[in-house]
Design a protein around this motif. Structure first.
Motif, PDB file in Angstrom:
ATOM      1  N   GLY A 146     -52.063   9.951 -92.418  1.00 20.56           N
ATOM      2  CA  GLY A 146     -51.387  10.350 -91.184  1.00 20.56           C
ATOM      3  C   GLY A 146     -51.737   9.449 -90.031  1.00 20.56           C
ATOM      4  N   GLY A 147     -50.816   9.349 -89.092  1.00 21.85           N
ATOM      5  CA  GLY A 147     -51.022   8.501 -87.926  1.00 21.85           C
ATOM      6  C   GLY A 147     -50.828   9.259 -86.643  1.00 21.85           C
ATOM      7  N   ALA A 148     -50.492   8.518 -85.581  1.00 21.72           N
ATOM      8  CA  ALA A 148     -50.332   9.105 -84.257  1.00 21.72           C
ATOM      9  C   ALA A 148     -49.177  10.103 -84.238  1.00 21.72           C
ATOM     10  CB  ALA A 148     -50.098   8.008 -83.233  1.00 21.72           C
ATOM     11  N   MET A 149     -49.377  11.214 -83.541  1.00 20.50           N
ATOM     12  CA  MET A 149     -48.363  12.256 -83.427  1.00 20.50           C
ATOM     13  C   MET A 149     -47.813  12.271 -82.011  1.00 20.50           C
ATOM     14  SD  MET A 149     -48.712  16.363 -84.094  1.00 20.50           S
ATOM     15  CE  MET A 149     -49.743  16.651 -82.670  1.00 20.50           C
ATOM     16  N   GLU A 150     -46.496  12.235 -81.882  1.00 23.25           N
ATOM     17  CA  GLU A 150     -45.887  12.334 -80.567  1.00 23.25           C
ATOM     18  C   GLU A 150     -46.152  13.720 -79.975  1.00 23.25           C
ATOM     19  OE1 GLU A 150     -44.797   9.920 -79.032  1.00 23.25           O
ATOM     20  OE2 GLU A 150     -44.297   8.402 -80.524  1.00 23.25           O
ATOM     21  N   PRO A 151     -46.242  13.834 -78.641  1.00 19.80           N
ATOM     22  CA  PRO A 151     -46.649  15.110 -78.033  1.00 19.80           C
ATOM     23  C   PRO A 151     -45.692  16.274 -78.272  1.00 19.80           C
ATOM     24  CG  PRO A 151     -45.956  13.507 -76.372  1.00 19.80           C
ATOM     25  CD  PRO A 151     -46.074  12.760 -77.657  1.00 19.80           C
ATOM     26  N   HIS A 152     -44.424  15.980 -78.599  1.00 13.58           N
ATOM     27  CA  HIS A 152     -43.494  17.074 -78.870  1.00 13.58           C
ATOM     28  C   HIS A 152     -43.429  17.415 -80.349  1.00 13.58           C
ATOM     29  CE1 HIS A 152     -41.276  13.287 -79.301  1.00 13.58           C
ATOM     30  NE2 HIS A 152     -40.534  13.909 -80.195  1.00 13.58           N
ATOM     31  N   GLU A 153     -44.134  16.628 -81.184  1.00 12.65           N
ATOM     32  CA  GLU A 153     -44.169  16.902 -82.609  1.00 12.65           C
ATOM     33  C   GLU A 153     -45.324  17.843 -82.940  1.00 12.65           C
ATOM     34  OE1 GLU A 153     -44.475  13.006 -84.267  1.00 12.65           O
ATOM     35  OE2 GLU A 153     -42.309  12.616 -84.157  1.00 12.65           O
ATOM     36  N   GLN A 154     -45.363  18.322 -84.192  1.00 11.42           N
ATOM     37  CA  GLN A 154     -46.380  19.309 -84.548  1.00 11.42           C
ATOM     38  C   GLN A 154     -47.053  19.018 -85.877  1.00 11.42           C
ATOM     39  OE1 GLN A 154     -44.025  23.116 -83.488  1.00 11.42           O
ATOM     40  NE2 GLN A 154     -46.085  23.390 -82.652  1.00 11.42           N
ATOM     41  N   TRP A 155     -47.020  17.758 -86.297  1.00 13.39           N
ATOM     42  CA  TRP A 155     -47.728  17.408 -87.524  1.00 13.39           C
ATOM     43  C   TRP A 155     -48.819  16.407 -87.183  1.00 13.39           C
ATOM     44  CZ3 TRP A 155     -49.339  13.424 -90.524  1.00 13.39           C
ATOM     45  CH2 TRP A 155     -49.829  13.768 -91.786  1.00 13.39           C
ATOM     46  N   LYS A 461     -56.016  22.550 -78.805  1.00 10.38           N
ATOM     47  CA  LYS A 461     -54.605  22.691 -79.158  1.00 10.38           C
ATOM     48  C   LYS A 461     -54.474  22.961 -80.656  1.00 10.38           C
ATOM     49  CE  LYS A 461     -54.662  19.817 -75.409  1.00 10.38           C
ATOM     50  NZ  LYS A 461     -55.779  18.935 -74.969  1.00 10.38           N
ATOM     51  N   TYR A 462     -53.659  23.932 -81.002  1.00 14.79           N
ATOM     52  CA  TYR A 462     -53.385  24.272 -82.403  1.00 14.79           C
ATOM     53  C   TYR A 462     -51.873  24.428 -82.579  1.00 14.79           C
ATOM     54  CZ  TYR A 462     -58.287  24.930 -83.588  1.00 14.79           C
ATOM     55  OH  TYR A 462     -59.624  24.716 -83.834  1.00 14.79           O
ATOM     56  N   GLU A 463     -51.350  23.764 -83.619  1.00 14.53           N
ATOM     57  CA  GLU A 463     -49.933  23.851 -83.934  1.00 14.53           C
ATOM     58  C   GLU A 463     -49.704  25.024 -84.886  1.00 14.53           C
ATOM     59  OE1 GLU A 463     -48.131  21.756 -82.170  1.00 14.53           O
ATOM     60  OE2 GLU A 463     -50.016  20.850 -81.487  1.00 14.53           O
ATOM     61  N   VAL A 464     -48.848  25.936 -84.490  1.00  9.26           N
ATOM     62  CA  VAL A 464     -48.544  27.130 -85.293  1.00  9.26           C
ATOM     63  C   VAL A 464     -47.083  27.039 -85.704  1.00  9.26           C
ATOM     64  CG1 VAL A 464     -48.592  29.638 -85.380  1.00  9.26           C
ATOM     65  CG2 VAL A 464     -50.225  28.415 -83.925  1.00  9.26           C
ATOM     66  N   THR A 465     -46.861  26.844 -86.999  1.00  8.65           N
ATOM     67  CA  THR A 465     -45.503  26.616 -87.492  1.00  8.65           C
ATOM     68  C   THR A 465     -45.242  27.446 -88.743  1.00  8.65           C
ATOM     69  OG1 THR A 465     -46.262  24.722 -88.810  1.00  8.65           O
ATOM     70  CG2 THR A 465     -45.480  24.251 -86.593  1.00  8.65           C
ATOM     71  N   GLY A 466     -43.965  27.558 -89.083  1.00 11.81           N
ATOM     72  CA  GLY A 466     -43.581  28.259 -90.302  1.00 11.81           C
ATOM     73  C   GLY A 466     -42.720  29.473 -90.022  1.00 11.81           C
ATOM     74  N   PRO A 467     -42.082  30.023 -91.060  1.00 15.67           N
ATOM     75  CA  PRO A 467     -41.192  31.176 -90.883  1.00 15.67           C
ATOM     76  C   PRO A 467     -41.853  32.381 -90.225  1.00 15.67           C
ATOM     77  CG  PRO A 467     -40.907  30.211 -93.056  1.00 15.67           C
ATOM     78  CD  PRO A 467     -42.087  29.532 -92.453  1.00 15.67           C
ATOM     79  N   ASP A 468     -43.161  32.563 -90.450  1.00 18.35           N
ATOM     80  CA  ASP A 468     -43.851  33.717 -89.873  1.00 18.35           C
ATOM     81  C   ASP A 468     -44.669  33.349 -88.630  1.00 18.35           C
ATOM     82  OD1 ASP A 468     -42.886  35.435 -91.803  1.00 18.35           O
ATOM     83  OD2 ASP A 468     -44.589  35.119 -93.147  1.00 18.35           O
ATOM     84  N   ALA A 469     -44.369  32.200 -88.030  1.00 15.97           N
ATOM     85  CA  ALA A 469     -45.151  31.760 -86.869  1.00 15.97           C
ATOM     86  C   ALA A 469     -45.041  32.757 -85.712  1.00 15.97           C
ATOM     87  CB  ALA A 469     -44.699  30.376 -86.420  1.00 15.97           C
ATOM     88  N   GLU A 470     -43.837  33.249 -85.433  1.00 11.89           N
ATOM     89  CA  GLU A 470     -43.672  34.217 -84.354  1.00 11.89           C
ATOM     90  C   GLU A 470     -44.422  35.507 -84.666  1.00 11.89           C
ATOM     91  OE1 GLU A 470     -39.854  35.231 -81.916  1.00 11.89           O
ATOM     92  OE2 GLU A 470     -40.008  36.734 -83.523  1.00 11.89           O
ATOM     93  N   ALA A 471     -44.345  35.975 -85.903  1.00 18.37           N
ATOM     94  CA  ALA A 471     -45.039  37.200 -86.284  1.00 18.37           C
ATOM     95  C   ALA A 471     -46.552  37.039 -86.121  1.00 18.37           C
ATOM     96  CB  ALA A 471     -44.702  37.569 -87.718  1.00 18.37           C
ATOM     97  N   LEU A 472     -47.070  35.863 -86.452  1.00 11.39           N
ATOM     98  CA  LEU A 472     -48.500  35.614 -86.303  1.00 11.39           C
ATOM     99  C   LEU A 472     -48.907  35.644 -84.839  1.00 11.39           C
ATOM    100  CD1 LEU A 472     -51.259  34.786 -87.474  1.00 11.39           C
ATOM    101  CD2 LEU A 472     -50.500  32.399 -87.327  1.00 11.39           C
TER     102      LEU A 472
END
Length: 788
Positions: A146-155, A461-472
């Protein structure tokens, strides 16, 4: 093989847990691989290898070289044929990669001929692992791609862990050695328990005292060689050093220096991976063991005497010393006690000689108390040439079981270093405290009258993603996340089941199933991940702190500055259009500039914004904002001025206004707990309902008579009984008076009530104060809304 048996478990002996010293099964080694980095490990035929993805969704590149130089994934039982592109990139720019490149060069292996394999390419859950066995000896290289992540990305690339179960564990144990040196050592000395060694060090050279196996104490003394040449014994002196440092434990910077009785500086601490040492007790003595019933027991003071005789230094019954890794404590009566050290295998202290020295180090032989964990082991001493450059660092860990991490520089560190050398350790990072040619008062007034720029990169900062992200997120924070629109931001609390706060922070909504949590500590992000795993939610929580550095531009002119710097595409709000608690995605200058996320948020009580970018773009982002802001009166701002701003604005701080025993209502942010309008259950709801119905404590504002600023933790009284504590206090430049925040018993928390703040022992000196509304400054928040 039983793969689960390779993972570490907390040390437990007779029902006593020691989470700071996890146990690995016999013959198993653990090698962390940093996100975006790599690791090289020597492998023998039959070794069983496991790679674990700790946070999920992290692809891993693996290559293997046989001693002949041949690279074939089949030697590991894996399918190869992949070009290790990420590894090649990591070898060029990452610190871990440079170590791998050194190992490759030493072995004569050609990375261009590597047969690569990619693990977890199809995706993975936190904790997933892959296991395989080596069919021959060789060099294994693992890269967390992995490399640099743009600020609007989440990986963002995250850490993976490599476990190796040795086919011949007994031989591997015999060959156990200290970690690699920090540089080419001048001296590399192993000291066995019950021994001491003297050595000379020249001015500017470095001394590393390393605990090889963990839980082992090492006494250290240093004598001025210049004084010895004059027939004078001038070693580190306890009273002089304490008086000049004003601190019990060593820290990098001015408080890390140790002096002789003549005030000559002898050494300073450059790195400390433990943070827990006895600074000036005596090295263990013959009398100590005699009084315990062990006459004749070998001891460090006698060992030091023997070593120092060669330098003409007179013997002493007990040597004052810096006892590295010794865990001592003082109770309320200043009586000393001790327990097992905090140090782990490989922990160390790095010192720099401030003059020519004769030093002595020991490996403590004590086996009759917890001083060395009941099991004395060896100490490694290394010295390095003064031409080496070692960053200053205080080791820290996210959890007791986590690997130690060095204090880091933020992406904006060098930008602020143009204006100050006064940096403080804050949450694992170096942050500026005050600017050399301004100072806290000037920085404060810039934020109130024009604009100021500050570094807030240590926010987690923590990236929270996935189908259940809102539920989490709905489950774990107190606010109603279902009502949060895309590009919206909400300030919220996060609580445990009993209602105590884990953290406060903001939730950024980047998409329907994409959130970013920004808080003050890692416990909040780890809690999110724990809940996702335990409740089997289809969501991932991955750390991205080191991929998002952020500066805050705060003050009345902040909008006028940033509107000249930030370009936004048509579908995004401009800086001028951005409402309070909203974000926009843009670039610096124009379409081709560095990518940024801009939020209308801050921690000053003023109109302000935060600008997030990848560390690789930090200097360009800062320079662009500075070029516009500096002519308009913007100056850099440090932690000292920030504390004034946030206390005036009634903004809370972890460890001051709240901890895990404090609920949001007691912390003064009850507005983040919408019990009536949020219909869904969330963690801590039932406890918060009980607590709100029966409040015990309340956060209040105080105005103090006189000009003395109380300290956090000072007791608050009504007559004899204590009814609360001061959480934060400052002399307000705007109001011209001393103000404070305090947590009081609700019985005495009415506005206008008179209280007294206790100093000294709480009774012999009192500071009268009046309970007043807070925020003390701009209570209607007109300024932060930009309505002035």
């Amino acid at each position: 093989m039983n793969v689960q048996a390779i993972f570490p478990t907390p040390t437990s002996r007779a029902g006593v847990l020691t989470p700071g010293l996890p146990l690995l099964p016999h013959g198993v080694e653990r090698h962390p691989v940093p996100g975006g980095g790599s690791r090289a490990v020597r492998i023998e035929q039959g070794d069983e290898i496991t790679v674990q993805d700790r946070e999920g969704l992290q692809p891993v590149e693996v290559i293997f070289f046989a001693p002949s130089g041949n690279s074939d994934a089949g030697m590991l039982g894996l399918r190869g044929g992949r070009d290790p592109k990420a590894l090649k990139t990591a070898l060029l720019g990452d610190i871990s990669g440079k170590r791998v490149l050194k190992a490759l060069n030493a072995a004569g292996f050609d990375i261009g001929k590597a047969d690569g394999t990619v693990l977890f390419e199809a995706g993975s859950r936190p904790g997933d692992y892959v296991s395989f066995t080596a069919s021959c000896d060789g060099l294994l290289i693992v890269c967390a791609a992995g490399g640099a992540m743009e600020p609007h990305e989440q990986w963002a690339p995250t850490e993976v862990v490599l476990y190796v179960r040795r086919s011949n564990p007994d031989r591997a144990r015999e060959n156990l050695a200290p970690p690699d040196p920090l540089a080419d050592p001048l001296l590399d000395l192993n000291i066995q328990p019950g021994e001491a060694n003297a050595y000379e060090v020249r001015k500017g050279q470095f001394i590393q005292v390393l605990d090889v196996k963990g839980r082992e104490c090492s006494d250290f003394q240093a004598f001025s060689l210049r004084a010895l040449d004059r027939g004078l014994e001038r070693e580190i002196d306890p009273t002089t050093t304490r008086s000049l440092m004003g601190s019990l434990y060593p820290q990098p910077g001015i408080y890390s220096k140790y002096f002789s009785v003549d005030h000559e500086p002898l050494v300073e601490i450059v790195r400390d991976t433990v943070g827990r040492h006895d600074t000036f007790g005596l090295a263990c003595t013959a009398r100590y063991y005699e009084d315990l019933g062990y006459p004749g027991h070998v001891n460090c003071s006698d060992n030091i005497n023997i070593e120092m005789l060669a330098h003409g230094i007179r013997p002493r019954g007990g040597w004052p010393a810096i006892n590295f890794f010794f865990n001592t404590m003082l109770d309320d009566t200043h009586a000393i006690s001790m327990d097992e050290p905090f140090s782990r295998p490989g922990d160390y202290v790095l010192l720099r000689a401030l003059t020519d020295l004769v030093c002595v180090s020991t490996a403590c032989p004590c086996d009759v108390d917890p001083a060395n964990g009941w099991n004395p082991t060896d100490i490694q001493v290394r010295t390095y040439e003064k031409t080496n450059e070692f960053s200053r660092s205080i080791g820290w860990r996210k959890t007791p079981e986590a690997d130690v991490e060095e204090t880091k520089k933020t992406g904006f560190h060098d930008c602020f270093a143009r204006y100050t050398r006064d940096f403080r350790e804050y949450a694992g990072y170096w942050l500026p405290n005050q600017m050399t040619n301004h100072g806290a008062i000037a920085e404060y007034w810039a934020a109130r009258e024009t604009a100021a720029v500050m570094d807030l990169s240590p926010l987690r900062k923590y990236e929270v993603t996935g189908p259940d992200a809102e539920a989490l997120m709905q489950l774990c924070v107190t606010r109603d996340i279902k009502k949060l629109a895309v590009s919206g931001i909400v300030y919220t609390a996060m609580c445990y089941e009993h209602g105590g706060m884990i953290d406060d922070g903001t939730v950024f909504r980047l998409g329907a199933e994409n959130f970013r949590w920004i808080g003050g500590n890692d416990q909040s992000g780890l809690w999110l991940r724990k809940q996702a795993e335990e409740r089997e939610l289809n969501a991932w929580v991955r750390a991205s702190t080191d991929h998002h550095c952020n500066i805050a531009v705060q003050g009345p002119l902040s909008r006028d500055i940033l509107k000249q710097v930030i370009w936004t595409p048509p579908q995004q709000a401009t800086v001028e259009e951005l409402p309070w608690f909203r974000l926009t995605i843009g670039r610096i200058g124009d379409f081709h500039g560095p990518a940024v996320v801009v939020s209308r948020t801050g921690y000053s009580g003023e109109l302000g914004y935060e600008v997030f970018c990848h560390p690789k773009d930090a200097e360009a982002v800062f320079d662009a904002i500075w070029a516009v802001g500096e002519p308009m009166g913007m100056i850099p701002l440090g932690l000292a001025a920030l504390d004034m701003l946030r206390i005036e604005a009634g903004l809370i701080f972890a460890g001051s206004e709240f901890d895990d025993r404090t609920d949001p209502m007691e912390a003064g942010i009850g507005f983040t707990v919408p019990l009536k309008t949020k219909e869904d259950d969330f963690i801590g709801r039932a406890a918060l309902e009980r607590r709100k119905a029966n409040p015990q404590k309340k956060l209040v504002g105080l105005e103090l008579d006189g000009g003395i600023v109380p300290a956090p933790g000072d007791c608050v009284h009504v007559g004899k009984p204590q009814i609360g504590v001061v959480t934060s206090a400052v002399k307000s430049p705007t109001l011209g008076k001393v103000i404070a925040l305090a947590r009081l018993d609700v019985t005495y928390a009415e506005l206008g009530h008179r209280v007294e703040i206790g100093r000294l022992d709480g009774n012999q000196k009192r500071l009268p104060a009046t309970i007043v509304p807070f925020p003390h400054f701009d209570p209607s928040k007109e300024r932060v809304r930009g309505n002035y």
